[in-house]
Design a protein around this motif. Structure first.
Motif: not given
Length: 292
Positions: A257-284
């Motif tokens: 039987k072929p051996t199963k290759v274990q896939e590396k788990p994907k790295r989840k993005a961090r939630a609740g990051g601090k938002t910057t460039n608030v003063h350009m919210a209408g432009v970006l």
């Protein structure tokens, strides 16, 4: 005439005075001749002398090895004498007194401290049997082999008393029984010992106990018939076995039987990051929904 005579007389007087002075100078020079000064060294000699003075004087080599302990001669000598004493006891079949051992080694004239140290080492040696003095009998020393076996009867008795079917080394037997190999050959011929031998010189190596009653005689005709029977070649034998439905072990239907290759788990993005460039919210533009 008188005037000329006076001039001649004065000339002769002056001449005599000058002759006396010259003779005095010659006498003084002959008594004390001038001493010639010593010749000054040539430039090459002077340079060689200065070079020799400036050269580093190397120490005289000695035979002392400073990385090793100081050799007093006592330890090495007594260790060598102990080796000779063990060999002496090994060649003797009877126990020996300490005085006999010292006489054999020519140590009877040594001081009492040396003899006492020699005696204590011999008592504790693993190759020596020591029997203390009892009454009038002196203390005795004898050789202690790995196995106390010195006859064919003792060898058979020792093998029969073993709880496991364990063999004995012939080298260890010869340590205390020099004639062991000859006696082993005789016991093998009688069917009382099983013997393994070296391939190079055919000397006995290990011995086991054998039972003559288990021996089975095979007729010579059967032996000759057995040796005349030839086995087929390996390729012919394999084809013959396959024709009878037998499959080689390397052609079985086992699938790995072929051996199963274990896939590396994907790295989840961090939630609740601090938002910057608030003063350009209408432009970006917001691309957060495209994150994987």
């Amino acid at each position: 005439m008188s005037y000329l005579q006076s001039k001649v007389n004065s000339f002769n007087a002056n001449l005599g005075n000058v002759a006396g002075k010259i003779s005095n100078k010659r006498t003084v020079g002959a008594v004390a001749p001038p001493v010639k000064p010593a010749p000054s060294p040539t430039p090459s000699q002077a340079s060689d002398t200065s070079k020799n003075d400036l050269k580093r004087k190397r120490p005289v080599p000695s035979d002392v090895v400073f990385s090793q302990p100081k050799d007093t001669g006592m330890g090495n000598e007594i260790g060598t004498q102990i080796t000779y004493a063990i060999e002496f006891l090994k060649n003797k079949n009877t126990p020996q007194k300490l005085s006999d051992i010292l006489s054999y080694l020519s140590l009877q004239t040594r001081d009492d401290a040396y003899k006492d140290l020699f005696r204590r080492i011999m008592i504790k040696h693993i190759k020596v049997n020591y029997k203390p003095s009892q009454g009038d009998s002196p203390s005795l020393f004898s050789f202690k082999p790995a196995h106390n076996i010195r006859s064919p009867e003792t060898l058979l008795s020792h093998l029969q008393s073993q709880r496991t079917f364990e063999g004995l080394s012939v080298k260890e037997l010869k340590d205390g029984w020099p004639e062991a190999e000859f006696e082993i050959d005789q016991l093998e011929k009688k069917g009382k010992l099983l013997v393994t031998r070296n391939m190079k010189d055919s000397h006995a190596r290990m011995v086991w106990l054998d039972d003559p009653s288990l021996g089975f005689h095979i007729d010579e005709d059967f032996q000759s018939l057995w040796h005349k029977t030839k086995l087929p070649e390996a390729s012919v034998l394999a084809a013959e076995l396959e024709s009878h439905g037998l499959q080689p072990a390397n052609k079985t239907g086992f699938i790995k039987k072929p051996t199963k290759v274990q896939e590396k788990p994907k790295r989840k993005a961090r939630a609740g990051g601090k938002t910057t460039n608030v003063h350009m919210a209408g432009v970006l533009k917001d691309y957060s929904h495209l994150k994987k």
